[in-house]
Enzyme design. Structure first.
Site, PDB file in Angstrom:
ATOM      1  N   GLU A 145      -5.043   7.211  -5.264  1.00 55.69           N
ATOM      2  CA  GLU A 145      -4.908   8.363  -4.460  1.00 55.69           C
ATOM      3  C   GLU A 145      -6.356   8.962  -4.934  1.00 55.69           C
ATOM      4  O   GLU A 145      -7.012   9.966  -3.988  1.00 55.69           O
ATOM      5  CB  GLU A 145      -3.761   9.132  -4.510  1.00 55.69           C
ATOM      6  CG  GLU A 145      -2.534   8.503  -4.127  1.00 55.69           C
ATOM      7  CD  GLU A 145      -2.580   8.216  -2.779  1.00 55.69           C
ATOM      8  OE1 GLU A 145      -3.618   8.803  -1.981  1.00 55.69           O
ATOM      9  OE2 GLU A 145      -1.492   7.695  -2.226  1.00 55.69           O
ATOM     10  N   CYS A 191       0.893  -1.099  -0.193  1.00 56.04           N
ATOM     11  CA  CYS A 191      -0.037  -0.031   0.019  1.00 56.04           C
ATOM     12  C   CYS A 191       0.945   1.195   0.090  1.00 56.04           C
ATOM     13  O   CYS A 191       1.777   1.566  -1.083  1.00 56.04           O
ATOM     14  CB  CYS A 191      -1.078   0.020   1.128  1.00 56.04           C
ATOM     15  SG  CYS A 191      -2.408   1.157   1.126  1.00 56.04           S
ATOM     16  N   HIS A 192       0.642   2.150   0.982  1.00 52.22           N
ATOM     17  CA  HIS A 192       1.786   3.173   1.259  1.00 52.22           C
ATOM     18  C   HIS A 192       2.954   2.926   2.061  1.00 52.22           C
ATOM     19  O   HIS A 192       3.999   3.579   2.194  1.00 52.22           O
ATOM     20  CB  HIS A 192       1.254   4.460   1.914  1.00 52.22           C
ATOM     21  CG  HIS A 192       0.257   5.044   0.904  1.00 52.22           C
ATOM     22  ND1 HIS A 192      -1.429   4.444   1.174  1.00 52.22           N
ATOM     23  CD2 HIS A 192       0.031   5.910   0.129  1.00 52.22           C
ATOM     24  CE1 HIS A 192      -2.175   5.381   0.378  1.00 52.22           C
ATOM     25  NE2 HIS A 192      -1.416   6.146  -0.298  1.00 52.22           N
TER      26      HIS A 192
END
Length: 170
Positions: A72, A41-42
């Site tokens: 995003e 993910c991030h």
């Protein structure tokens, strides 16, 4: 020393991970010593700015997955985040591999395992587990070979001593 590190996401990592020297050193150390690095993910924001002992960035020339620009926008965070993660990884020499928005997507490039979004978290963990099992298997094989060599050396010493003792008795 760690055999693996798994960086999970959340938007906060976009601010916390890229400039954390401690995290960069940990990730580089794990990879430089033959360990497995995973991020989802991030979490791949923690791969940004990681330099290996060979002078290359960890992501340079590698295929990686991470939260996409389209995700995003879909999450409504495109105006809030400090940078688009996929773009930053590409700026550092990675090839960002994306699937559809919110689709599971896991990419393995040597001992680097990355996933696109939360749907990819379990897949990243499974691929890391496979790589760790290979590392453990290789380590055990090396230990077994060392033990065999030591046994052979001791057996040769015993045989030489026995031969020497037999020679001195005559």
């Amino acid at each position: 020393q760690y055999d693996a590190v798994y960086l999970v996401g959340g938007h906060g990592t976009m601010w916390d991970f890229p400039d954390s020297e401690g995290l960069q050193n940990l990730v580089a150390s794990v990879y430089n010593t033959g360990g497995v690095v995973g991020a989802v993910c991030h979490g791949p924001a923690g791969l940004v700015n990681v330099e290996l002992q060979n002078g290359l960035r960890l992501v340079e020339g590698r295929r990686v997955a991470a939260f996409t620009n389209d995700e995003e926008v879909a999450a409504g965070k495109d105006k809030v985040i400090p940078f688009f993660l996929a773009d930053r990884l590409e700026e550092q020499g990675a090839t960002h591999v994306s699937a559809g928005v919110w689709a599971e997507n896991v990419v393995v490039d040597e001992r680097l395992v990355t996933g696109q979004n939360p749907a990819s978290a379990a897949g990243v963990a499974k691929e890391m587990e496979k790589l760790l099992a290979e590392v453990i298997h290789q380590e055990k094989a090396a230990e077994h070979d060392e033990a065999d060599a030591l046994r052979a050396e001791k057996d040769a010493e015993k045989a030489a001593k026995k031969a020497a003792d037999a020679h001195t008795e005559h």
